[in-house]
Design a protein around this motif. Structure first.
Motif, PDB file in Angstrom:
ATOM      1  N   GLN A  98       0.973   4.263  -2.713  1.00 52.81           N
ATOM      2  CA  GLN A  98       0.751   5.647  -2.280  1.00 52.81           C
ATOM      3  C   GLN A  98       1.911   6.554  -2.673  1.00 52.81           C
ATOM      4  O   GLN A  98       1.704   7.660  -3.182  1.00 52.81           O
ATOM      5  N   SER A 158       1.611   9.060   4.554  1.00 51.19           N
ATOM      6  CA  SER A 158       1.085   7.726   4.801  1.00 51.19           C
ATOM      7  C   SER A 158       2.057   6.670   4.288  1.00 51.19           C
ATOM      8  O   SER A 158       2.291   5.641   4.937  1.00 51.19           O
ATOM      9  N   ALA A 159       2.660   6.946   3.128  1.00 49.47           N
ATOM     10  CA  ALA A 159       3.600   5.991   2.543  1.00 49.47           C
ATOM     11  C   ALA A 159       4.891   5.900   3.350  1.00 49.47           C
ATOM     12  O   ALA A 159       5.433   4.808   3.553  1.00 49.47           O
ATOM     13  N   LYS A 191       0.839  -1.206   0.000  1.00 47.21           N
ATOM     14  CA  LYS A 191       0.000   0.000   0.000  1.00 47.21           C
ATOM     15  C   LYS A 191       0.871   1.253   0.000  1.00 47.21           C
ATOM     16  O   LYS A 191       0.579   2.230  -0.701  1.00 47.21           O
ATOM     17  N   ALA A 205       2.003   9.665  -5.325  1.00 47.71           N
ATOM     18  CA  ALA A 205       2.449  10.998  -4.907  1.00 47.71           C
ATOM     19  C   ALA A 205       3.546  11.528  -5.826  1.00 47.71           C
ATOM     20  O   ALA A 205       3.562  12.708  -6.189  1.00 47.71           O
ATOM     21  N   LEU A 212      -0.691  11.431   0.902  1.00 39.49           N
ATOM     22  CA  LEU A 212      -0.167  10.193   0.336  1.00 39.49           C
ATOM     23  C   LEU A 212       1.282   9.962   0.759  1.00 39.49           C
ATOM     24  O   LEU A 212       1.678   8.851   1.122  1.00 39.49           O
TER      25      LEU A 212
END
Length: 342
Positions: free
Chosen positions: A14, A236-237, A10, A18, A233
């Motif tokens: 992400q 979170s990544a 995931k 981005a 993004l």
């Protein structure tokens, strides 16, 4: 199936998304038709709304962890970030999106050099060697020759300098933000764009925005997509990926920027310039992935914009800036129109 649903997978999706968004930043800037100061002003304005709304919805303002010292550091980082964007966007016009982005992507080396100079961080002989390799690549990519220093037109040389200075400011912002711990990166980014609003207000030319019309969509997109969505993004990544994968995927940004510049404006770099790109990529990976002593976790600051350009603004209303793609006689030699060579 278990692999596909893993956090690392995931995070990869992400971060790739981005970086692809980062690669389209220059197109949004150029198509907005606004001056660099106006572009950055509305980017931070709409970006603050997007990041503030997200942080509020997620409850990040509770137990935010901000102290006066941390707030001051975040604000200082914001000053560097905001003017870094202005310089980068000016560089787009004076060179091209492709060249400015690759030159700008030398940021990791300035983080290393400035860290050693300002904070006495350890600088090994290997790192110095890779920095030198990167600057050889930089010279090749820039396409600068003796004529640029002796000729009367220094527009292109100015654009290269603007991209380099933008990278230095980004490096300073990174070093400052590394000193902030215990605060969500979304809130740090929010402080940085908020500080940009009063900072850029004296430079914004609202009179030049009359008749902007549908081009407002590009400015709104810069705030909501390239600031709000892209940062969400990214952060979170970063929490899901190892440093090695982050370093490799980061090069999606300049790659997409070069493809977008070619696809939309017909700009491409020359063969000799292209030889410098792998040197910068290799050196950047070796510097970024070099073994370092264990340190406390670091919050990440606002990313390359890349962000993610245009010409230096005038105090009065001026024609909407465009890259060399719109003006065949513009200064960008590397931004050679593919069609003209057909």
């Amino acid at each position: 199936m278990a692999y596909e649903s893993s956090p690392e997978h995931k995070g990869t999706v992400q971060l790739t998304a981005a970086m692809v968004l980062s690669g389209t930043l220059g197109i949004f800037v150029v198509e907005s038709g606004a001056s660099p100061f106006n572009v950055v002003f509305f980017r931070v304005l709409f970006g603050a709304l997007a990041l503030g709304g997200y942080a509020l919805a997620r409850g990040y303002f509770r137990d935010h962890g901000l102290t006066p010292r941390k707030l001051g550091l975040a604000a200082l980082g914001g000053v560097f970030i905001v003017f870094n964007w202005v310089l980068l966007f000016q560089s787009y016009e004076n060179t091209s999106i492709s060249v400015a982005t690759v030159v700008y992507h030398t940021q990791p080396f300035y983080v290393v050099l400035l860290g050693a100079l300002l904070f006495r961080e350890r600088l090994t002989a290997a790192k110095v060697g890779w920095v030198l390799v990167a600057f050889i690549g930089l010279i090749l990519v820039s396409g600068i020759g003796p004529a640029d220093f002796t000729g009367g037109d220094t527009t292109y040389l100015l654009g290269i300098g603007q991209a380099l200075l933008a990278a230095v400011l980004y490096g300073l912002s990174t070093l400052v933000t590394k000193r902030i711990t215990g605060v969500r990166p979304h809130l740090i980014a929010l402080v940085q764009v908020l500080i940009g609003i009063p900072l850029l207000l004296p430079f914004a030319d609202f009179g030049a925005m009359r008749g902007t019309g549908a081009d407002w969509g590009w400015l709104v997109g810069l705030g909501l997509i390239h600031t709000g969505l892209m940062y969400v993004l990214l952060y979170s990544a970063y929490a899901k990926l190892p440093t090695a994968k982050i370093a490799v995927l980061a090069f999606t940004y300049p790659a997409v920027a070069m493809v977008a510049d070619w696809a939309v404006y017909g700009h491409h770099i020359g063969l000799v310039q292209a030889l410098g790109v792998p040197l910068i990529v290799l050196a950047s990976l070796r510097v970024t992935l070099a073994k370092q002593p264990e340190t406390a976790p670091v919050e990440v600051t606002t990313p390359t914009t890349l962000t993610t350009p245009t010409p230096a603004p005038e105090p009065t209303a001026s024609p909407a800036p465009r890259t060399a793609a719109h003006v065949p006689e513009a200064a960008s030699r590397p931004a050679t129109r593919a069609e003209s060579e057909a």
